[in-house]
Design an enzyme around this catalytic site. Sequence first.
Site, PDB file in Angstrom:
ATOM      1  CG  ASP A 172      -1.838   1.179   1.288  1.00 32.99           C
ATOM      2  OD1 ASP A 172      -2.383   1.527   0.226  1.00 32.99           O
ATOM      3  OD2 ASP A 172      -2.010   1.766   2.362  1.00 32.99           O
ATOM      4  CG  ASP A 216      -0.638   1.775   7.181  1.00 40.25           C
ATOM      5  OD1 ASP A 216      -1.248   1.780   6.089  1.00 40.25           O
ATOM      6  OD2 ASP A 216      -0.213   2.806   7.726  1.00 40.25           O
ATOM      7  CG  ASP A 272      -4.004  -1.618   3.190  1.00 38.38           C
ATOM      8  OD1 ASP A 272      -4.408  -1.398   2.041  1.00 38.38           O
ATOM      9  OD2 ASP A 272      -3.252  -0.849   3.814  1.00 38.38           O
TER      10      ASP A 272
END
Length: 309
Positions: A11, A204, A208
Amino acid sequence: TMPLWFWRMMDSTGTITVGDFSVRKVFCSGGMTEEQVLSLCGSCEIASTHPIGQSIVAECEKRGLKLETPDKIQEISGKGIIAETGGRQLLVGNRTLMEANGIAISEWGAVNSGTEVLLAADGEYKGSIIISDTVKSGALDAVKEMKSLGIKTAILTGDGEASAKYVAAEVGIDEAYGGLLPENKLEKLREIRSKYGEVMFVGDGINDAPVLAGADVGAAMGSGADAAIEVADVVFMNSDLGAVTKAVSVSGATAAIAKENVIFALAVKSIAILLGITGIYTNMWLAVFADTGVAFLCILNSVRLLYKK
């Protein structure tokens, strides 16, 4: 070393970038001013915990703009916010949210290095805010280390496509996919896995969680959302991207030592059995060494991991 077909996907926000967003530019439409666009967006984001929403509220406070809590508010994961205030319906979010509600976007700002938050009021596009993040200082070195291990890298993020490509170019990541909802991230992960093989995802955020659970190895930053930490296979105690390459190196060394221990233990036990069967040499001490002695030596061999740099 890791095989060349092993993919590392990450991410962007909070993983590669600092997550310290700030407003860079405001575009206006339909007779709106910058202050009005910021004020309406800030009012919708006033209770948001997302870094992008908080950056808009911070900019409003910096300019001394008055914010009002909406009468009704609905947050749509990966898209934005729908709110009602003063009899007006407000949409604050990405292009997907606007398209889903039939909003005609008449003009767009030139976005090269940021995320765009769009505003619509009563079914009409009113403006947009460009928000950008800062790449973490150690991200470039961390990606270089990954490449030295033969690992391919990619970004899967909900940020805009232009923002994702900008971050990827900054740190040298191979591929970038932006504007992805949580389910789109998972689809893209499966697509890359079917094409290249095993994948690891590092993230995080709460968005996600699905892709962390769906990856062959899901790794969450310790400073991330509880949902991400809960489903992850690996949790890093800090937000340093360099911890990822350290973990890969340690895991590789662990696997190598495990193989060494298995081969050594089987070899010694096999020799002891052959000596006993043939009658060449057999006593209690040989049996003790082949069992307890070998176990002790394997433990000592494993302790080497504590001194790995």
